[in-house]
Write an enzyme that holds these catalytic residues in place. Structure first.
Site, PDB file in Angstrom:
ATOM      1  N   ALA A  71       0.783  -1.136  -0.118  1.00 55.93           N
ATOM      2  CA  ALA A  71      -0.035   0.118   0.063  1.00 55.93           C
ATOM      3  C   ALA A  71       0.866   1.260   0.065  1.00 55.93           C
ATOM      4  CB  ALA A  71      -0.846  -0.139   1.333  1.00 55.93           C
TER       5      ALA A  71
ATOM      6  N   GLU B 222       4.293  -5.586   7.260  1.00 55.03           N
ATOM      7  CA  GLU B 222       3.413  -4.597   7.737  1.00 55.03           C
ATOM      8  C   GLU B 222       3.963  -4.448   9.168  1.00 55.03           C
ATOM      9  OE1 GLU B 222       2.599  -6.745   5.700  1.00 55.03           O
ATOM     10  OE2 GLU B 222       0.802  -5.796   4.240  1.00 55.03           O
TER      11      GLU B 222
HETATM   12  C1  3H9 Z   1       0.599  -2.372   3.450  1.00 56.56           C
HETATM   13  O1  3H9 Z   1       0.830  -2.805   2.246  1.00 56.56           O
HETATM   14  C2  3H9 Z   1      -0.790  -2.403   4.134  1.00 56.56           C
HETATM   15  C3  3H9 Z   1      -1.609  -3.358   3.557  1.00 56.56           C
HETATM   16  O2  3H9 Z   1      -1.240  -4.816   4.268  1.00 56.56           O
HETATM   17  C4  3H9 Z   1      -3.059  -2.889   3.793  1.00 56.56           C
HETATM   18  C5  3H9 Z   1      -3.519  -1.719   3.181  1.00 56.56           C
HETATM   19  C6  3H9 Z   1      -4.995  -1.829   3.479  1.00 56.56           C
HETATM   20  N1  3H9 Z   1       4.568   3.618  -0.096  1.00 56.56           N
HETATM   21  O3  3H9 Z   1      13.329   1.791   0.180  1.00 56.56           O
HETATM   22  P1  3H9 Z   1      13.678   2.468  -1.208  1.00 56.56           P
HETATM   23  C7  3H9 Z   1       9.315   4.814  -1.627  1.00 56.56           C
HETATM   24  S1  3H9 Z   1       1.804  -1.471   4.266  1.00 56.56           S
HETATM   25  C8  3H9 Z   1       5.038   4.473  -0.180  1.00 56.56           C
HETATM   26  O4  3H9 Z   1      14.761   3.696  -0.890  1.00 56.56           O
HETATM   27  P2  3H9 Z   1      14.877  -0.088  -2.270  1.00 56.56           P
HETATM   28  C9  3H9 Z   1      10.417   5.106  -0.491  1.00 56.56           C
HETATM   29  O5  3H9 Z   1      10.111   6.159   0.649  1.00 56.56           O
HETATM   30  C10 3H9 Z   1       3.263  -1.407   3.177  1.00 56.56           C
HETATM   31  N2  3H9 Z   1       6.666   4.935  -0.635  1.00 56.56           N
HETATM   32  O6  3H9 Z   1      14.120   1.574  -2.389  1.00 56.56           O
HETATM   33  C11 3H9 Z   1      11.428   5.863  -1.375  1.00 56.56           C
HETATM   34  O7  3H9 Z   1      11.052   7.236  -1.846  1.00 56.56           O
HETATM   35  P3  3H9 Z   1      12.029   8.191  -2.127  1.00 56.56           P
HETATM   36  C12 3H9 Z   1       3.956  -2.757   3.159  1.00 56.56           C
HETATM   37  C13 3H9 Z   1       7.292   3.734  -0.606  1.00 56.56           C
HETATM   38  O8  3H9 Z   1      14.984  -0.327  -3.603  1.00 56.56           O
HETATM   39  C14 3H9 Z   1      11.242   5.089  -2.632  1.00 56.56           C
HETATM   40  O9  3H9 Z   1      10.095   4.614  -2.714  1.00 56.56           O
HETATM   41  N3  3H9 Z   1       5.304  -2.682   2.193  1.00 56.56           N
HETATM   42  C15 3H9 Z   1       6.668   2.491  -0.456  1.00 56.56           C
HETATM   43  O10 3H9 Z   1      15.776  -0.007  -1.378  1.00 56.56           O
HETATM   44  C16 3H9 Z   1      12.141   3.884  -2.788  1.00 56.56           C
HETATM   45  O11 3H9 Z   1      12.279   3.079  -1.750  1.00 56.56           O
HETATM   46  C17 3H9 Z   1       6.341  -2.366   2.678  1.00 56.56           C
HETATM   47  O12 3H9 Z   1       6.305  -1.923   3.911  1.00 56.56           O
HETATM   48  C18 3H9 Z   1       5.449   2.405  -0.100  1.00 56.56           C
HETATM   49  N4  3H9 Z   1       5.144   1.302   0.229  1.00 56.56           N
HETATM   50  O13 3H9 Z   1      13.951  -0.819  -1.664  1.00 56.56           O
HETATM   51  C19 3H9 Z   1       7.358  -2.160   1.834  1.00 56.56           C
HETATM   52  N5  3H9 Z   1       7.661   1.842  -0.626  1.00 56.56           N
HETATM   53  O14 3H9 Z   1      12.871   7.947  -3.113  1.00 56.56           O
HETATM   54  C20 3H9 Z   1       7.967  -0.862   1.890  1.00 56.56           C
HETATM   55  C21 3H9 Z   1       8.898   2.536  -0.909  1.00 56.56           C
HETATM   56  O15 3H9 Z   1      11.515   9.678  -2.432  1.00 56.56           O
HETATM   57  N6  3H9 Z   1       9.183  -0.636   0.940  1.00 56.56           N
HETATM   58  N7  3H9 Z   1       8.569   3.743  -0.928  1.00 56.56           N
HETATM   59  O16 3H9 Z   1      13.209   8.398  -0.769  1.00 56.56           O
HETATM   60  C22 3H9 Z   1      10.394  -1.392   0.954  1.00 56.56           C
HETATM   61  O17 3H9 Z   1      10.578  -1.953   2.000  1.00 56.56           O
HETATM   62  C23 3H9 Z   1      11.473  -0.935   0.053  1.00 56.56           C
HETATM   63  O18 3H9 Z   1      11.127   0.250  -0.347  1.00 56.56           O
HETATM   64  C24 3H9 Z   1      11.695  -1.722  -1.271  1.00 56.56           C
HETATM   65  C25 3H9 Z   1      12.762  -1.321  -2.230  1.00 56.56           C
HETATM   66  C26 3H9 Z   1      12.161  -3.044  -0.735  1.00 56.56           C
HETATM   67  C27 3H9 Z   1      10.315  -2.033  -1.731  1.00 56.56           C
END
Ligand code: 3H9
Length: 690
Positions: A63, A125
């Site tokens: 999300a 999450e």
């Molecule tokens: C969820 O899904 C809830 C649901 O169960 C229910 C809903 C109803 N949203 O980490 P990076 C941005 S909760 C918004 O540097 P990497 C991040 O801020 C979510 N933004 O890249 C950054 O921005 P900026 C569960 C996000 O390659 C840019 O993307 N999911 C999100 O080192 C690049 O990120 C997670 O917790 C997001 N979800 O790693 C996954 N994700 O460039 C969270 C990233 O402006 N994400 N951004 O600084 C991660 O773990 C890592 O970003 C990922 C990539 C492994 C995907």
């Protein structure tokens, strides 16, 4: 069709491609057109099956975290997945990169999942103080069994394809063209002509022994560290076994919303963005070229140097460890061997990995052997004269363009840099002990540090799995400077009437892993005694304890008693009597000191110092201070860091009490920083300062 979602019909298969850089987060801009695309594909009789794939570097990473806390926009993610699950024609998610959180939940709404071999899937999450809120806790247990789902959901750790396939989380793994593989898989399923069972209809794996499941819950949640989300996540998985599908789903949603609106989740979401923000350094363009670092020298094989050598070797970097003489070098290398042997014993690495890491570390006593290293990290005694000698020697042997780094925890980096002819190559890399474990890395930017050197330090941090924060030069940088402010009143609190147990209890209740007196006992009272002596300072209680041999845990006595080698602190009547005697000698009448006063005299000065640090530009932003404290000093994650917590608690209230204590004591630590005063007046927050 929209900017973020395209749908094409390829010989009866609807291929829906999501494109919402950088990570295809399921914000409203993606949900709305995806909903429309699914409705269209569902209704279109010419469509026999559907593939959902993503453009860019990854499948949906969840999300959109930045939407939480804002008014919800329809369709919700659960609505979207419900629509997907109402589709009878076979649906396939084509997964590359990471399918995380809502991204995996979307994939679980499909009949089938085909993934690239390098892909990872997970429900992280809990790391945001949340639980999966779009069916993850209800569908994953049906797909892989409750115990395996519990492990994935409560740990928040992603799993690779080997494990995912073994668990049955993915139906096929592709080498090469993923889209083609997903298409071929779907065509085969269309040809089989069903039945295609959605996960909601698959109950077979839910027939588990509940006692065994509860034992797995106890095991999975034992590392919850006072956080609520892992426990709630386990509850939701339990519901998947004990409740009907729709009831469990409805309850998951309630629990998710509860968590989403908690301080714990707001704090963890703040930290998620703060950690990423910290890598954006004023004056360093995103495309600043980092210098390659493949070979590193570490100067000094003591605890810190050995830890740094391991941190580097663990990240695949070749290390040359330098000591003054062969014995000290042997000791350091022996320590490294022992530490790795411990990791093998605990099962965190295997014997082959231990050998591979050890093979990357070699020892030397000769500076000339460092000439081909890309970086040298000095971790020797904290004395400016010694640092000058080391940097002078490095300046002579290191190749042009090599980075010269100091692990100093409080000395003036610019003065260190001045002992070389290349101050632009000098940077501080302040690791925290044990350096191969602790995640924080304070990167100290000197007056002359070149942008490429900072970019290289940031890249190095990422490679070795550290959380970097760039800080300016001052005594103690961000962390230790605030720590000094936090402990300034420790002695006075005791003399005023508090006991070490009482102070430590207040810290434990706040969520710190350890209070200040237990911490000093662990570090050794003699260390701070020596430091005080070198600065001509005294601390009546701690000095007297040292004179009586109370050096802390290692001596079996410090502020507490540790009987028979135990690590459990017990109140020590000797200490209680000593405190009373010292108060008497100083003419201080002891009184009852409440928990609130303890907080006000320890936490508030630390926040005050944090505000000064931001004001002076030593930290680029208040959230950098939070990243330092959570990752390097055990500030409770659930409270988001000192500056986040201060803002939540009320800066005005804090300033009022600082004024009070400033009036009472006249001590500088209580004098409210102008920045705090200003925010108290305007009612603004730190984020408004930019
Ligand atoms: C969820 O899904 C809830 C649901 O169960 C229910 C809903 C109803 N949203 O980490 P990076 C941005 S909760 C918004 O540097 P990497 C991040 O801020 C979510 N933004 O890249 C950054 O921005 P900026 C569960 C996000 O390659 C840019 O993307 N999911 C999100 O080192 C690049 O990120 C997670 O917790 C997001 N979800 O790693 C996954 N994700 O460039 C969270 C990233 O402006 N994400 N951004 O600084 C991660 O773990 C890592 O970003 C990922 C990539 C492994 C995907």
């Amino acid at each position: 069709m929209s900017d973020t979602v395209t749908i094409t019909n390829e010989d009866g298969v609807a291929v829906i491609v999501l494109d919402n850089p950088p990570v295809n987060a399921l914000g409203h801009a993606l949900r709305a057109p995806l909903f429309a695309a699914l409705e269209a594909a569902k209704a279109d009789e010419a469509v026999q099956g559907i593939v959902i794939a993503c453009a860019g570097r990854t499948f949906v990473a969840g999300a959109d975290i930045s939407e939480f806390g804002k008014p919800p926009l329809e369709p919700s993610l659960p609505d979207l997945i419900a629509l997907l699950e109402s589709i009878e024609k076979p649906t396939v998610a084509a997964i590359h990169g990471t399918a995380l959180g809502g991204g995996l939940e979307l994939a679980l709404g499909c009949h089938y999942r085909v993934a690239d071999r390098a892909a990872m899937i997970g429900l992280p999450e809990v790391n945001l103080g949340l639980i999966p809120g779009a069916g993850g806790t209800v569908r994953l247990p049906r797909l892989v069994g409750p115990e395996a789902a519990l492990g994935i959901i409560v740990s928040g750790k992603p799993v690779g394809m080997e494990k995912a396939q073994a668990l049955g989380a993915v139906d096929a793994v592709a080498d090469g063209d993923l889209r083609a593989a997903a298409m071929a898989f779907l065509r085969a399923k269309i040809a089989e002509d069903g039945p295609h069972r959605h996960i909601r209809a698959r109950d077979e794996k839910l027939a588990v022994d509940l006692d065994a499941f509860e034992a797995a819950v106890a095991d999975a949640t034992k590392k919850a560290r006072g956080l609520t989300a892992p426990l709630t996540a386990a509850e939701a998985v339990r519901n998947a076994i004990t409740m009907a599908f729709d009831d469990a789903l409805a309850r998951e949603r309630e629990l998710f919303l509860e968590r989403r609106d908690s301080l714990e989740s707001a704090a963890q979401r703040h930290l998620f963005f703060a950690t990423r923000e910290a890598t954006k350094v004023p004056g360093i363009a995103r495309d600043t070229q980092a210098r390659p670092i493949e070979k590193a020298a570490v100067i000094g094989a003591g605890t810190m140097g050995a830890g740094i050598a391991m941190a580097l070797a663990n990240g695949g970097i070749e290390v040359r460890l330098l000591e003054l003489n062969a014995e000290a070098l042997e000791r350091g290398l022996g320590q490294i061997d022992k530490t790795y042997a411990g990791s093998v014993k605990r099962g965190s690495i295997d014997a082959a990995e231990k050998e591979a890491r050890l093979a990357r570390i070699s020892g030397t006593t000769d500076y000339a052997a460092l000439s081909d290293c890309d970086i040298a990290i000095e971790a020797v005694f904290e004395d400016m004269g010694v640092k000058h000698k080391v940097f002078g020697a490095l300046d002579k042997v290191m190749k042009p363009g090599a980075i010269l780094a100091s692990n100093t925890s409080y000395l003036d980096l610019d003065e260190i840099a001045a002992s070389t002819g290349r101050p632009q190559d000098v940077v501080g890399l302040h690791f925290f002990s044990p350096a191969h474990v602790m995640r924080l890395l304070e990167i100290v930017r000197g007056d002359h540090t070149a942008p490429e050197v900072l970019a290289s330090a940031l890249a190095l941090a990422r490679r070795i799995g550290k959380v970097p924060v760039v800080v300016g030069v001052c005594n103690g940088f961000v962390g230790n400077r605030m720590l000094a402010a936090r402990r300034e009143e420790n002695e006075s609190l005791l003399l005023s009437g508090a006991t070490p147990e009482q102070v430590d209890r207040v810290f434990a209740d706040f969520g710190w892993p350890m209070g200040p007196f237990a911490m000093v006992d662990l570090a050794g009272l003699d260390i701070s005694w020596k430091h005080r002596q070198s600065l001509g300072l005294t601390a009546p209680v701690a000095d007297a304890l040292c004179e009586a041999g109370h050096f802390g845990q290692k001596a079996g006595r410090g502020f507490y008693l540790y009987e028979d080698g135990s690590r459990t602190p017990k109140p020590d009547p000797f200490v209680a009597e000593l405190i009373e005697r010292k108060a008497d000698e100083l003419g201080i009448e002891r009184r009852t000191v409440g928990a609130e006063e303890i907080t006000e005299r320890t936490l508030y000065p630390m926040i005050n110092e944090g505000a000064r640090i931001v004001e002076e530009g030593i930290a680029a932003r208040a959230s950098d201070v939070d990243v330092v404290w959570v990752n390097g000093y055990g500030f409770p994650v659930a409270k988001g860091g000192p500056m986040f917590w201060a803002e939540h608690f009320g800066i005005g209230r804090i300033v009022d009490r600082l004024e009070h204590w400033y009036g009472e004591t006249g001590k500088e630590v209580f004098k409210p920083a102008p920045l705090l005063r200003q925010l108290a007046l305007t009612g603004g927050g730190f984020a408004d300062l930019a």
